[in-house]
Design an enzyme around this catalytic site. Structure first.
Site, PDB file in Angstrom:
ATOM      1  N   ASP A 204      18.641  -7.672   6.995  1.00 43.99           N
ATOM      2  CA  ASP A 204      18.305  -6.560   6.102  1.00 43.99           C
ATOM      3  C   ASP A 204      18.455  -6.955   4.640  1.00 43.99           C
ATOM      4  OD1 ASP A 204      17.706  -4.973   8.193  1.00 43.99           O
ATOM      5  OD2 ASP A 204      19.593  -3.847   8.188  1.00 43.99           O
TER       6      ASP A 204
ATOM      7  N   LYS B 107      -0.243 -10.665  35.572  1.00 45.79           N
ATOM      8  CA  LYS B 107      -1.286  -9.823  34.989  1.00 45.79           C
ATOM      9  C   LYS B 107      -0.597  -8.605  34.393  1.00 45.79           C
ATOM     10  CE  LYS B 107      -5.790  -7.774  35.937  1.00 45.79           C
ATOM     11  NZ  LYS B 107      -5.544  -6.515  35.259  1.00 45.79           N
TER      12      LYS B 107
HETATM   13  S1  IVH Z   1      -7.084 -13.619  31.157  1.00 44.77           S
HETATM   14  C1  IVH Z   1     -11.683 -13.074  30.962  1.00 44.77           C
HETATM   15  N1  IVH Z   1      -4.603 -13.161  31.643  1.00 44.77           N
HETATM   16  O1  IVH Z   1      -6.584  -7.838  32.514  1.00 44.77           O
HETATM   17  C2  IVH Z   1     -10.369 -13.692  31.220  1.00 44.77           C
HETATM   18  N2  IVH Z   1      -6.034 -11.285  31.361  1.00 44.77           N
HETATM   19  O2  IVH Z   1      -8.592  -6.742  34.399  1.00 44.77           O
HETATM   20  C3  IVH Z   1      -9.444 -13.499  30.106  1.00 44.77           C
HETATM   21  N3  IVH Z   1      -4.903  -9.131  31.519  1.00 44.77           N
HETATM   22  O3  IVH Z   1      -8.681  -6.749  30.103  1.00 44.77           O
HETATM   23  C4  IVH Z   1      -8.318 -12.652  30.465  1.00 44.77           C
HETATM   24  N4  IVH Z   1      -2.887  -9.941  31.886  1.00 44.77           N
HETATM   25  O4  IVH Z   1      -6.752  -7.993  29.112  1.00 44.77           O
HETATM   26  C5  IVH Z   1      -5.789 -12.606  31.419  1.00 44.77           C
HETATM   27  N5  IVH Z   1      -2.340 -12.912  32.038  1.00 44.77           N
HETATM   28  C6  IVH Z   1      -3.536 -12.366  31.809  1.00 44.77           C
HETATM   29  C7  IVH Z   1      -3.728 -10.977  31.762  1.00 44.77           C
HETATM   30  C8  IVH Z   1      -5.006 -10.471  31.534  1.00 44.77           C
HETATM   31  C9  IVH Z   1      -3.612  -8.834  31.719  1.00 44.77           C
HETATM   32  C10 IVH Z   1      -5.948  -8.111  31.316  1.00 44.77           C
HETATM   33  C11 IVH Z   1      -7.034  -8.492  30.376  1.00 44.77           C
HETATM   34  C12 IVH Z   1      -8.256  -7.792  30.930  1.00 44.77           C
HETATM   35  C13 IVH Z   1      -7.806  -7.220  32.213  1.00 44.77           C
HETATM   36  C14 IVH Z   1      -8.862  -7.498  33.280  1.00 44.77           C
END
Ligand code: IVH
Length: 685
Positions: free
Chosen positions: A40, A117
């Site tokens: 801070d 994910k």
């Molecule tokens: S890779 C097109 N990695 O899941 C590939 N996506 O259902 C690039 N998401 O809208 C994405 N965790 O935002 C990737 N570890 C991860 C992820 C991830 C969440 C989301 C992503 C996308 C959605 C698709």
């Protein structure tokens, strides 16, 4: 510029670099090096300079995370490259088919990067010459909403990329894709606050995060506990105008050979990546990884809905290409959903420790993400009215981590006759006393005269975070109250083994044991006693703070609201609850009666300590008397830190109930394992 202004400028630059470093250590690496107070001081010094010399202020200064004037609408912004979705499935078959297609297209061995994910809200953040330029929600994949000001308030979104120890030059353009989410512990805290304030709670962390991200007023976003995790480079360009003619040369895409390298680059630029990313050599390993995460799912402080596999080698990705919907080189192997639809059989009402009447949905049992659910909270009268669910309706329910199952919404069944709307009772269903309306809540007015409130109050008093009396669970408490052996908490301490023998299931030994346990609980820590009183808003952490500050119960009872508010972490709402509790005649009489049983309340030792300096902690399973975020704070205040996965360097694993695979791993690695009580004792020592 005068010489002294030159000095001021250099000081400001140094302060910015220093603050950025500490921001990164705290928010991305989770290992702060300085105290909040020292931070801070740096921050305020920089703010003061920027105020006095506004022309020295830079848009990427760490002071510029405070939020800007509200917008009338969010602008539409085009993505650098389309943000595609992911191909996904819950079945192993589909995953294996994906793997076969990839292997057909790639020569030689196929490696994948696998990672959780994250179940949040997708965001593109764009850096131009290393400085945050814009942030855009996914939208329709081609265009999204510009939420730059909001993203600036998220501590884990760097305002400027790090260049310090970076082998790679800062790109002229970097577009990163990631996920914005809320930790479950923060989400629960946020919702608790909203419910207390009479506001509607958010349905789940994802909605809360998405809503906060799309606020028109970034000053509101700033108050929401958002986190950003990066997982993909959408585009990267280095443009050097090195030659005299200003000729530009660009390196694009091909900058990295593997996703592993790309991810490392993101990390070195100061972005935070998902935990536990791993490289696997074949699809079976990926399936094992999925199974491992499915087991640990309830242990995590954030929601995941599966694991993502990405082809590690980047060159073959181009050959595989994309459909209009998703790339062919990535796949989301999802978990069984945590939402299900079932029939609501009946609504009943539960009376809590503070007398709140909570409507409860009794459901036709259904399995949700591996757990059978047969009841779900409907929170309060207003929530019930808003959702308008009735006996016989079909409802969508969900579980999120440790959160109690909830009714999300009613599922329409056109043409089906519905039953009458449920009305909250005008009398307490347990004791018949009149109820009072307090904001959205309906409260039994009978306090400890209500057997339900008495039972819940005693359960809390003797729980693990309170007096911790072994052998005094909710069933025994109900028997004691039902047999009229206990009419107020103080009566517990008059119970003899002979009294207990009258209870169903109690023989000689058990009666003697319990009576002895009750007697010895009279010597206890002041903090446990305060917690056990069940003052609204006062959990284990606040109880410890109060015990440390006032050091005796009479001193705490005398404290005025003003005095309480001087204590770090205690605001006007809490101070009012505390004084209100002790000023309530019935509560005061009950506390006096307990104290007349000759208690020995031990205040905590007096000292500031960095006793846990350098020690890391991993939590697994559910803790009872302390929330994860409180535990984290206390470890931090003693100089330790909390990390999410177990390694041989882990200091301690703290295991709660329903511990996952982390406990096993800790044992394998000879990491000391503590149960909740041992952990609390360690903090105490
Ligand atoms: S890779 C097109 N990695 O899941 C590939 N996506 O259902 C690039 N998401 O809208 C994405 N965790 O935002 C990737 N570890 C991860 C992820 C991830 C969440 C989301 C992503 C996308 C959605 C698709």
């Amino acid at each position: 510029m005068t010489a002294s202004e030159g000095e001021v400028r250099r000081r400001a630059d140094r302060l910015r670099a220093e603050i950025r470093r500490h921001d990164h250590l705290y928010h991305v690496e989770n290992r702060p090096e300085i105290s909040d107070g020292a931070y801070d001081r740096l921050f305020r010094e920089l703010q003061a300079i920027e105020e006095e010399f506004p022309h020295l202020l830079t848009p990427d200064s760490p002071t510029q995370r405070v939020g800007a004037d509200p917008l009338s609408e969010l602008p539409v912004v085009r993505h650098v490259v389309p943000m595609l979705s992911l191909d996904s499935s819950e079945t192993e078959e589909d995953l294996r088919r994906f793997d076969e297609r990839v292997r057909k297209a790639v020569d030689g061995p196929v490696e994948y990067l696998v990672e959780p994910k994250l179940d949040g809200s997708s965001l593109e953040v764009v850096y131009v010459d290393g400085v945050l330029d814009r942030a855009v929600t996914r939208g329709n994949g081609v265009e999204g909403e510009g939420v730059t000001e909001n993203a600036r308030t998220i501590p884990s979104v760097p305002l400027r990329l790090r260049a310090d120890r970076d082998p790679l030059p800062i790109p002229s353009l970097l577009a990163v894709r990631g996920e914005v989410l809320m930790y479950l512990s923060s989400f629960e805290e946020l919702n608790r606050g909203r419910v207390e304030a009479g506001l509607e709670p958010y349905a789940n962390p994802r909605n809360a995060a998405a809503g906060a991200l799309r606020q028109l007023d970034s000053r509101i976003t700033r108050t929401r506990p958002l986190e950003f995790f990066a997982f993909d480079i959408l585009d990267v360009t280095w443009t050097t105008s090195a030659t005299e003619e200003g000729e530009a040369s660009a390196r694009e895409g091909t900058a990295f050979d593997t996703d592993e390298q790309a991810v490392e680059a993101l990390r070195s630029w100061g972005l935070r990546l998902p935990d536990r990313t791993r490289k696997v050599a074949d699809i079976d390993e990926a399936i094992a990884y999925h199974a491992e995460f499915a087991r640990d799912r309830d242990d995590l402080d954030y929601e995941i809905d599966g694991v993502v596999l990405k082809l590690n080698a980047l060159a073959p990705r181009d050959a595989l290409g994309s459909t209009s919907h998703h790339p062919r080189w990535a796949f989301a192997f999802k978990f069984a959903p945590r939402q299900e639809v079932t029939r609501l059989e009946r609504i009943t009402v539960q009376v809590g420790r503070t007398g709140k009447l909570t409507p409860l949905a009794l459901l036709r049992p259904v399995e949700v993400g591996g757990v059978t659910v047969s009841r779900a909270s409907l929170h309060n009268r207003e929530e019930l009215e808003r959702k308008d669910v009735r006996a016989g309706d079909l409802v969508r329910i969900q579980r999120a981590g440790d959160v109690i199952p909830q009714v999300v919404e009613r599922v329409e069944e056109p043409g089906r006759a519905r039953s009458e709307a449920f009305r909250m009772p005008e009398e307490c269903p347990r004791c018949g006393a009149a109820v009072l309306e307090e904001g959205p809540f309906v409260v039994c007015s009978n306090r400890l005269g209500c057997p339900a409130q008495l039972e819940r109050g005693i359960e809390h008093f003797v729980s693990r975070g309170g007096l911790d009396i072994e052998g005094l669970g909710s069933e025994t408490v109900a028997l004691l109250v039902g047999e009229d052996l206990v009419r107020e908490p103080a009566d517990l301490f008059d119970l003899t083994p002979d009294d207990l023998l009258k209870l169903e299931g109690f023989a000689e030994t058990r009666s003697q044991k319990l009576a002895a346990a009750i007697q010895s609980a009279r010597k206890t820590e002041l903090a446990r006693f305060i917690y056990g009183l069940g003052i609204p808003e006062v959990g284990a952490t606040v109880a410890r703070v109060l015990a440390g500050e006032f050091r005796s119960l009479p001193k705490l009872r005398e404290a005025t609201p003003e005095r309480l508010e001087e204590v770090e972490g205690i605001g006007p709402i809490m101070s009012e609850k505390i004084t209100g509790f002790f000023n309530d005649d019935a509560r005061a009489a009950s506390v006096d009666a307990i104290l007349s049983k000759d208690f020995d309340l031990i205040p905590p030792p007096e000292r500031e300590s960095r006793a846990l300096e350098g020690k890391s902690f991993v939590f697994t399973g559910r803790l009872d008397s302390i929330t994860r975020s409180e535990a984290k704070k206390r470890v931090g205040s003693l100089g330790g830190r909390v990390v999410s996965s177990v390694s041989s360097a882990t200091g301690y694993l703290v295991r709660g109930e329903r511990a996952g695979s982390k406990a096993k791993k800790a044992e394998e690695l000879n990491v000391p394992v503590l149960d909740e009580q041992a952990f609390l004792r360690l903090l105490e020592e």
